[in-house]
Design a protein around this motif. Structure first.
Motif, PDB file in Angstrom:
ATOM      1  N   ILE A  63       0.862  -1.184   0.000  1.00  0.00           N
ATOM      2  CA  ILE A  63       0.000   0.000   0.000  1.00  0.00           C
ATOM      3  C   ILE A  63       0.893   1.226   0.000  1.00  0.00           C
ATOM      4  CG2 ILE A  63      -1.699   1.328   1.320  1.00  0.00           C
ATOM      5  CD1 ILE A  63      -2.749  -1.383   2.369  1.00  0.00           C
ATOM      6  N   ARG A  64       0.644   2.144  -0.919  1.00  0.00           N
ATOM      7  CA  ARG A  64       1.470   3.336  -1.059  1.00  0.00           C
ATOM      8  C   ARG A  64       0.868   4.590  -0.427  1.00  0.00           C
ATOM      9  NH1 ARG A  64       6.529   2.091  -1.409  1.00  0.00           N
ATOM     10  NH2 ARG A  64       6.984   0.657  -3.078  1.00  0.00           N
ATOM     11  N   THR A  65      -0.459   4.687  -0.383  1.00  0.00           N
ATOM     12  CA  THR A  65      -1.114   5.847   0.230  1.00  0.00           C
ATOM     13  C   THR A  65      -2.390   5.409   0.928  1.00  0.00           C
ATOM     14  OG1 THR A  65      -0.289   7.335  -1.512  1.00  0.00           O
ATOM     15  CG2 THR A  65      -2.121   8.141  -0.197  1.00  0.00           C
ATOM     16  N   VAL A  66      -2.614   5.922   2.134  1.00  0.00           N
ATOM     17  CA  VAL A  66      -3.902   5.821   2.815  1.00  0.00           C
ATOM     18  C   VAL A  66      -4.378   7.244   3.058  1.00  0.00           C
ATOM     19  CG1 VAL A  66      -3.576   3.558   3.873  1.00  0.00           C
ATOM     20  CG2 VAL A  66      -2.795   5.589   5.083  1.00  0.00           C
ATOM     21  N   MET A  67      -5.703   7.446   2.946  1.00  0.00           N
ATOM     22  CA  MET A  67      -6.250   8.789   3.057  1.00  0.00           C
ATOM     23  C   MET A  67      -7.629   8.739   3.689  1.00  0.00           C
ATOM     24  SD  MET A  67      -7.486  11.272  -0.064  1.00  0.00           S
ATOM     25  CE  MET A  67      -8.764  10.128  -0.527  1.00  0.00           C
ATOM     26  N   LEU A  68      -7.854   9.591   4.674  1.00  0.00           N
ATOM     27  CA  LEU A  68      -9.187   9.732   5.243  1.00  0.00           C
ATOM     28  C   LEU A  68     -10.008  10.580   4.279  1.00  0.00           C
ATOM     29  CD1 LEU A  68     -10.949   9.087   7.743  1.00  0.00           C
ATOM     30  CD2 LEU A  68     -10.294  11.343   8.609  1.00  0.00           C
ATOM     31  N   TYR A  69     -11.072   9.993   3.730  1.00  0.00           N
ATOM     32  CA  TYR A  69     -11.933  10.725   2.796  1.00  0.00           C
ATOM     33  C   TYR A  69     -13.014  11.488   3.551  1.00  0.00           C
ATOM     34  CZ  TYR A  69     -15.039  11.912  -0.976  1.00  0.00           C
ATOM     35  OH  TYR A  69     -15.827  12.624  -1.845  1.00  0.00           O
ATOM     36  N   SER A  70     -13.632  10.834   4.514  1.00  0.00           N
ATOM     37  CA  SER A  70     -14.634  11.453   5.375  1.00  0.00           C
ATOM     38  C   SER A  70     -14.527  10.782   6.740  1.00  0.00           C
ATOM     39  CB  SER A  70     -16.035  11.285   4.785  1.00  0.00           C
ATOM     40  OG  SER A  70     -16.411   9.922   4.772  1.00  0.00           O
ATOM     41  N   LEU A  71     -15.352  11.189   7.677  1.00  0.00           N
ATOM     42  CA  LEU A  71     -15.233  10.649   9.034  1.00  0.00           C
ATOM     43  C   LEU A  71     -15.363   9.136   9.100  1.00  0.00           C
ATOM     44  CD1 LEU A  71     -17.163  13.305  11.127  1.00  0.00           C
ATOM     45  CD2 LEU A  71     -14.691  12.984  10.919  1.00  0.00           C
ATOM     46  N   ASP A  72     -16.094   8.540   8.165  1.00  0.00           N
ATOM     47  CA  ASP A  72     -16.283   7.087   8.192  1.00  0.00           C
ATOM     48  C   ASP A  72     -15.722   6.373   6.971  1.00  0.00           C
ATOM     49  OD1 ASP A  72     -18.119   7.956   6.338  1.00  0.00           O
ATOM     50  OD2 ASP A  72     -19.800   6.829   7.159  1.00  0.00           O
ATOM     51  N   THR A  73     -14.994   7.088   6.120  1.00  0.00           N
ATOM     52  CA  THR A  73     -14.483   6.492   4.880  1.00  0.00           C
ATOM     53  C   THR A  73     -12.983   6.701   4.741  1.00  0.00           C
ATOM     54  OG1 THR A  73     -16.604   6.913   3.804  1.00  0.00           O
ATOM     55  CG2 THR A  73     -14.742   6.422   2.372  1.00  0.00           C
ATOM     56  N   LEU A  74     -12.276   5.619   4.487  1.00  0.00           N
ATOM     57  CA  LEU A  74     -10.843   5.643   4.253  1.00  0.00           C
ATOM     58  C   LEU A  74     -10.589   5.083   2.858  1.00  0.00           C
ATOM     59  CD1 LEU A  74      -8.037   5.931   5.990  1.00  0.00           C
ATOM     60  CD2 LEU A  74      -8.065   3.456   5.787  1.00  0.00           C
ATOM     61  N   MET A  75      -9.605   5.633   2.157  1.00  0.00           N
ATOM     62  CA  MET A  75      -9.218   5.130   0.839  1.00  0.00           C
ATOM     63  C   MET A  75      -7.745   4.758   0.849  1.00  0.00           C
ATOM     64  SD  MET A  75     -11.057   7.741  -1.765  1.00  0.00           S
ATOM     65  CE  MET A  75     -12.720   7.443  -2.286  1.00  0.00           C
ATOM     66  N   SER A  76      -7.406   3.779   0.020  1.00  0.00           N
ATOM     67  CA  SER A  76      -6.004   3.396  -0.132  1.00  0.00           C
ATOM     68  C   SER A  76      -5.727   3.093  -1.597  1.00  0.00           C
ATOM     69  CB  SER A  76      -5.680   2.173   0.732  1.00  0.00           C
ATOM     70  OG  SER A  76      -6.453   1.061   0.346  1.00  0.00           O
TER      71      SER A  76
END
Length: 162
Positions: A63-76
């Motif tokens: 995994i190269r990037t993790v990002m909080l998109y919203s309070l309940d959503t994470l993207m990688s």
């Protein structure tokens, strides 16, 4: 976790593989997400470094990037080229899409809520998150990968090839 102002180390995160990505995942600043060489996203407490949550495996590579998109959503995004969307409340994968034909490196949320990703295929891709559809593609004049960041307070996206 360490304090850069005085060099004090508070604790270390116990992770089974090398950590490739790190992101704060709470508005209170009390949680941090990691992405590892094993393709798994884990969430740890800033208070003591304890493991709080292990998300379902959505990747088959680093995994190269993790990002909080919203309070309940994470993207990688990972070297398998996939973008994975996780629901933190239900501990589930909401959506997964192959975003790049080669390694995926970067993912950034834009002010309008859309997401841009970059990868080793020299593509910047713009995604509509409401339906996870690709809306635009731009090719970087390079045969290598692309990383991005959004300049604070501006509508400027900066890409870098390496």
């Amino acid at each position: 976790l360490w304090d850069y102002t005085n060099g004090t180390t508070y604790f270390s995160i116990s992770h089974p593989t090398a950590i490739q990505a790190l992101a704060e995942v709470s508005t209170s600043g009390k949680l941090v997400a990691t992405g590892g060489n094993d393709g798994v996203v884990r969430i740890f407490s800033y208070a003591d470094g304890s493991l709080v949550q292990t998300l379902p495996t959505g990747h088959t590579s680093y995994i190269r990037t993790v990002m909080l998109y919203s309070l309940d959503t994470l993207m990688s995004i990972a070297e398998d080229g996939k973008i994975v969307v996780y629901n933190l409340n239900t501990n589930s994968i909401t959506y997964s899409v192959t975003g790049h034909t080669n390694y995926g490196f970067s993912i950034v949320k834009l002010p309008d809520g859309s997401v841009i990703s970059g990868g080793y295929d020299s593509k910047m891709k713009l995604w509509n998150v409401s339906n996870y559809q690709l809306t635009a593609v731009s090719t970087i004049s390079s045969s290598t990968g692309s990383h991005f960041f959004l300049a604070p307070f501006y509508s400027v996206l900066r890409g870098a090839s390496f």
